[in-house]
Design an enzyme around this catalytic site. Structure first.
Site, PDB file in Angstrom:
ATOM      1  N   GLU A 179      41.272  34.131  60.787  1.00 31.14           N
ATOM      2  CA  GLU A 179      40.031  34.675  60.240  1.00 31.14           C
ATOM      3  C   GLU A 179      38.863  33.790  60.687  1.00 31.14           C
ATOM      4  O   GLU A 179      38.929  32.565  60.609  1.00 31.14           O
ATOM      5  CB  GLU A 179      40.102  34.700  58.711  1.00 31.14           C
ATOM      6  CG  GLU A 179      38.946  35.460  58.100  1.00 31.14           C
ATOM      7  CD  GLU A 179      38.733  35.112  56.624  1.00 31.14           C
ATOM      8  OE1 GLU A 179      37.699  35.529  56.092  1.00 31.14           O
ATOM      9  OE2 GLU A 179      39.589  34.419  56.023  1.00 31.14           O
TER      10      GLU A 179
ATOM     11  N   SER B  80      29.840  31.780  47.157  1.00 28.70           N
ATOM     12  CA  SER B  80      31.124  31.661  47.846  1.00 28.70           C
ATOM     13  C   SER B  80      31.005  32.218  49.257  1.00 28.70           C
ATOM     14  O   SER B  80      30.040  32.886  49.602  1.00 28.70           O
ATOM     15  CB  SER B  80      32.193  32.441  47.086  1.00 28.70           C
ATOM     16  OG  SER B  80      31.962  33.831  47.259  1.00 28.70           O
ATOM     17  N   LYS B  81      32.025  31.910  50.038  1.00 38.96           N
ATOM     18  CA  LYS B  81      32.089  32.412  51.402  1.00 38.96           C
ATOM     19  C   LYS B  81      32.016  33.946  51.386  1.00 38.96           C
ATOM     20  O   LYS B  81      31.392  34.564  52.235  1.00 38.96           O
ATOM     21  CB  LYS B  81      33.412  31.956  52.016  1.00 38.96           C
ATOM     22  CG  LYS B  81      33.578  32.305  53.463  1.00 38.96           C
ATOM     23  CD  LYS B  81      34.850  31.707  54.003  1.00 38.96           C
ATOM     24  CE  LYS B  81      36.065  32.597  53.781  1.00 38.96           C
ATOM     25  NZ  LYS B  81      35.967  33.896  54.462  1.00 38.96           N
ATOM     26  N   ARG B  82      32.641  34.525  50.392  1.00 39.09           N
ATOM     27  CA  ARG B  82      32.638  35.994  50.295  1.00 39.09           C
ATOM     28  C   ARG B  82      31.221  36.551  50.100  1.00 39.09           C
ATOM     29  O   ARG B  82      30.894  37.608  50.618  1.00 39.09           O
ATOM     30  CB  ARG B  82      33.554  36.462  49.158  1.00 39.09           C
ATOM     31  CG  ARG B  82      34.725  37.285  49.685  1.00 39.09           C
ATOM     32  CD  ARG B  82      35.768  37.555  48.619  1.00 39.09           C
ATOM     33  NE  ARG B  82      36.435  36.328  48.200  1.00 39.09           N
ATOM     34  CZ  ARG B  82      36.505  35.897  46.937  1.00 39.09           C
ATOM     35  NH1 ARG B  82      35.944  36.581  45.967  1.00 39.09           N
ATOM     36  NH2 ARG B  82      37.145  34.778  46.659  1.00 39.09           N
TER      37      ARG B  82
END
Ligand code: GLU
Length: 507
Positions: free
Chosen positions: A288, A265-267
């Site tokens: 963001e 994921s982006k996280r």
């Protein structure tokens, strides 16, 4: 089926940045289309107005352009099946939803958000959340439970309603996935998905089937996350009477976190310090910012080569493939079933390979965004410096750190390292060297080196004691390519200035 012209599509929803898994889906579609001399279509699936993000569609198109993937038909290049944005096709879908209601394969549902919530509360069990399906629909307010007259009057009053597919319990549906082989589903476990929403827009499920049919799509490759929706789509193809023209499906494996534990994921990228999106993305709602591979300094051809290998193998030893070679070798049956772990170090390795084999003129162009505001650099000078440092670079963004001293005087120099070798002999050597360099007739790497060696012989100093100090004086630290090449490029004046500056500091 077999003699139809191959037509595939990438069908993103414009909801944000483009994840590398999305780019890989585009790429596999594109490679397959080109390999088979078919068409590659970009269709924007923007029917969910609540998830629509301004700018996301343009961003997706720019990502494709950056990757060198040009659709044959798209919103910007409409072909015979225009329009290519689902929101612009809105009037087209209702007739199919209504056809399904008439056939008894779908029904109208009037339930409010509160009623749906109450149903979920009432029918959930310890292990399962409740859904609108063959078990619960009989308790809800829909055209299956209400008398016809009431349905009619609710419709006449303009009561908000949706159209849902009627999933039959107890049916076993099987289809052949091009990657997974036979996949079967128990239809009783699938909920009655909404097909047409209260705002008259189709949901993804209805729109994807209608559009794949109308646009004559022959193969549909999409992310594995869509596999649970396949039974709904299969039934729609069947109920609408189009089964013979149904595309062949392939559900692409996930791209996994580096440790293999779940979807990347982006996280994860934020946490582990690598990009996950193709290009920088700024969410207009929150401002963001998320870094992309492009801005991190990847070459598009390295990025696509790396992605192609993430889940597919050519069967050859080779790892570096140009787009042409990928097109030539690509086949969907060599795509793996299992997820592919993302390895950032490997991604950088691909990029390094491409930096090394790309000519300096093109690198000079690609480097421009990384140099803006830093220094004014002539193109010839830039190309020469690139030639000197490119084999040390994994990312274009590393260029300035690797090479800034060619263009601007180093802000700091490693005086500690200089002092370690410093004594009267070395000082005298550099004072004499600066003088010698003032009177050098010709300023080339070879003549600079010859003068240096001459002085080493004259003074009897050990060469090893003065080579590293010279480097530190010129570049600021213990790095960089050949020191005489550096001196040649920065020029005689600048070389003397840097030697002089260091001598002053060591006073
Ligand atoms: N709109 C879907 C998505 O964004 C496309 C899935 C498909 O290709 O059918 O993932």
């Amino acid at each position: 089926m077999n003699n139809r012209k191959v037509r595939v599509r990438f069908a993103p929803s414009p909801t944000g940045g483009l994840h590398l898994g999305g780019v890989r889906t585009v790429l596999y579609n594109y490679l397959f289309a080109r390999h088979h001399g078919g068409d590659f279509i970009l269709r924007i699936e923007d029917t969910d107005q609540s998830r629509f993000v301004p700018g996301a569609e343009e961003y997706i198109m720019q990502c494709l352009e950056w990757c060198g993937i040009t659709p044959d038909e798209s919103p910007l290049k409409p072909g015979p099946y225009a329009p290519y944005r689902q929101s612009e096709r809105k009037p087209l879908y209702r007739q199919y939803a209504e056809q399904l209601v008439q056939q008894g394969n779908a029904y109208i549902a009037f339930d409010t958000a509160e009623e749906l919530e109450a149903m979920r509360e009432q029918y959930k069990t310890e292990h399962h959340s409740a859904q609108y399906d063959s078990r619960t629909r009989g308790f809800m307010r829909n055209s299956l439970t209400l008398p016809d007259a009431e349905v009619q009057s609710l419709l006449e009053q303009g009561t908000p309603h949706v159209i849902r597919i009627k999933m039959q319990a107890g049916e076993n549906l099987v289809f052949t996935d091009m990657i997974r082989g036979a996949v079967s589903f128990d239809t009783g476990l699938v909920d009655d998905k909404v097909l047409l929403k209260a705002d008259g827009m189709p949901t993804y499920h209805l729109a994807v089937v209608v559009d794949d049919y109308l646009m004559k799509i022959t193969h549909a490759f999409r992310g594995e996350e869509w596999l649970p929706s396949a039974p709904v789509h299969l039934l729609l193809w069947k109920y609408l009477g189009w089964e013979a023209e149904m595309p062949q499906w392939a559900h692409l494996p996930l791209i996994l976190k580096p440790d293999g534990n779940g979807k990347l994921s982006k996280r994860d990228g934020d946490r582990l310090g690598f990009p996950v999106f193709a290009m920088d993305w700024t969410d207009p709602r929150t401002n963001e910012q998320t870094t992309g591979f492009r801005e991190r300094g990847f070459l598009p051809e390295a990025f696509t080569n790396m992605l192609a290998m993430l889940g597919w193998n050519s069967g050859l030893e080779q790892e570096i493939f140009s787009m042409e070679e990928l097109i030539q070798h690509f086949s969907i049956d060599r795509v793996h079933k299992g997820g592919a772990k993302f390895d950032y170090e490997k991604a950088k390795w691909f990029n390094q390979q491409y930096i090394q084999k790309t000519d300096n003129a093109r690198l000079a162009e690609l480097l421009q965004p990384f140099l803006s505001g830093k220094a004014t650099i002539g193109n010839e000078q830039l190309k020469t410096v690139i030639g000197l440092v490119k084999d040390r670079m994994h990312l274009l963004s590393e260029f300035w750190d690797q090479a800034s001293y060619f263009f601007v005087r180093p802000e700091t120099i490693d005086t500690a390292a200089l002092q370690a070798k410093w004594n009267d002999n070395t000082r005298n050597f550099f004072v004499a060297l600066a003088e010698k360099y003032s009177s050098l007739a010709e300023w080339t790497s070879a003549s600079i080196e010859a003068a240096f060696n001459g002085l080493v012989t004259e003074t009897g100093i050990k060469k090893g004691e003065v080579m590293l100090p010279l480097r530190i004086m010129l570049v600021g630290g213990k790095f960089g390519p050949g020191v005489f090449d550096i001196a040649a490029l920065i020029g005689s004046h600048e070389t003397k200035e840097r030697i002089g500056g260091a001598l002053a500091r060591l006073q």
